[in-house]
Design an enzyme around this catalytic site. Structure first.
Site, PDB file in Angstrom:
ATOM      1  N   HIS A  48      -0.257   4.064   4.184  1.00 44.87           N
ATOM      2  CA  HIS A  48      -0.908   4.743   3.062  1.00 44.87           C
ATOM      3  C   HIS A  48      -0.508   6.221   3.058  1.00 44.87           C
ATOM      4  O   HIS A  48      -0.139   6.774   2.011  1.00 44.87           O
ATOM      5  CB  HIS A  48      -2.422   4.644   3.160  1.00 44.87           C
ATOM      6  CG  HIS A  48      -2.947   3.250   3.106  1.00 44.87           C
ATOM      7  ND1 HIS A  48      -4.283   2.967   3.269  1.00 44.87           N
ATOM      8  CD2 HIS A  48      -2.353   2.052   2.916  1.00 44.87           C
ATOM      9  CE1 HIS A  48      -4.482   1.671   3.180  1.00 44.87           C
ATOM     10  NE2 HIS A  48      -3.316   1.099   2.961  1.00 44.87           N
TER      11      HIS A  48
ATOM     12  N   SER B 138       0.812  -1.216   0.000  1.00 45.39           N
ATOM     13  CA  SER B 138       0.000   0.000   0.000  1.00 45.39           C
ATOM     14  C   SER B 138       0.840   1.259   0.000  1.00 45.39           C
ATOM     15  O   SER B 138       0.451   2.257  -0.607  1.00 45.39           O
ATOM     16  CB  SER B 138      -0.949  -0.001   1.192  1.00 45.39           C
ATOM     17  OG  SER B 138      -1.856  -1.071   1.084  1.00 45.39           O
TER      18      SER B 138
END
Length: 177
Positions: free
Chosen positions: A124, A61
């Protein structure tokens, strides 16, 4: 970045890598996109180790968000060279994808009572910030030699300082140590 939390997780990452990575590679060459991706994985992992040290971290991610951050910066920097409606569509699309994914991650973390270990979403954010900073330089000078661009060295120096800080933080100050 090679281990994922199930088929949905790996499929989501692969689809987003294809959606954002292929257009970037078509314009900016694979080694530049790979640099942004790899630095996003490292930056996201280190951000997670500092701000979310007690939560599980799996997947690519950080790299995917680095591609999205780099894609966003690519659109902003090169907006004048695009057809205006196409540039606006690309900005709206990236904001919708990021907003939806961040909303889903926050829901899973704080509202849903999912089974299994709690998963960090800080990678993220860290990957996206790394992608925006490194991507700004790498994707704004696609027709120039990066090694001659002072912005590239400033960005790399800032990134290295953050990595060194994160490593020393994890060695000496981490609550998980």
């Amino acid at each position: 970045m090679l281990v994922h939390a199930g088929i949905q997780h790996i499929l989501g990452n692969v689809i987003l890598q294809l959606v954002f990575g292929i257009p970037l590679e078509m314009v900016h060459k694979g080694h530049r996109v790979g640099l942004v991706y790899l630095l996003g994985v490292i930056g996201g992992s280190l951000a997670s180790s500092i701000f979310d040290p007690l939560f599980a971290l799996v997947g690519a991610s950080g790299g995917v968000y680095a591609l999205m951050g780099g894609y966003f910066m690519n659109v902003l920097v090169n907006f004048r060279q695009m057809i205006p409606a196409f540039g606006i569509f690309r900005l709206v699309a990236i904001i919708l994808v990021v907003g939806t994914d961040v909303g889903f991650a926050l829901y899973r973390r704080f509202i849903s009572h999912a089974t299994g270990p709690p998963v960090s979403f800080v990678a993220h954010i860290g990957g996206g910030l790394a992608g925006m900073t490194i991507g700004y330089v790498v994707f704004s000078s696609f027709d120039k030699n990066l090694l001659r661009d002072p912005r590239f060295w400033i960005c790399i120096a800032a990134y290295v300082v953050c990595v060194i800080f994160a490593v020393f933080f994890n060695i000496f100050l981490s609550p998980a140590a």
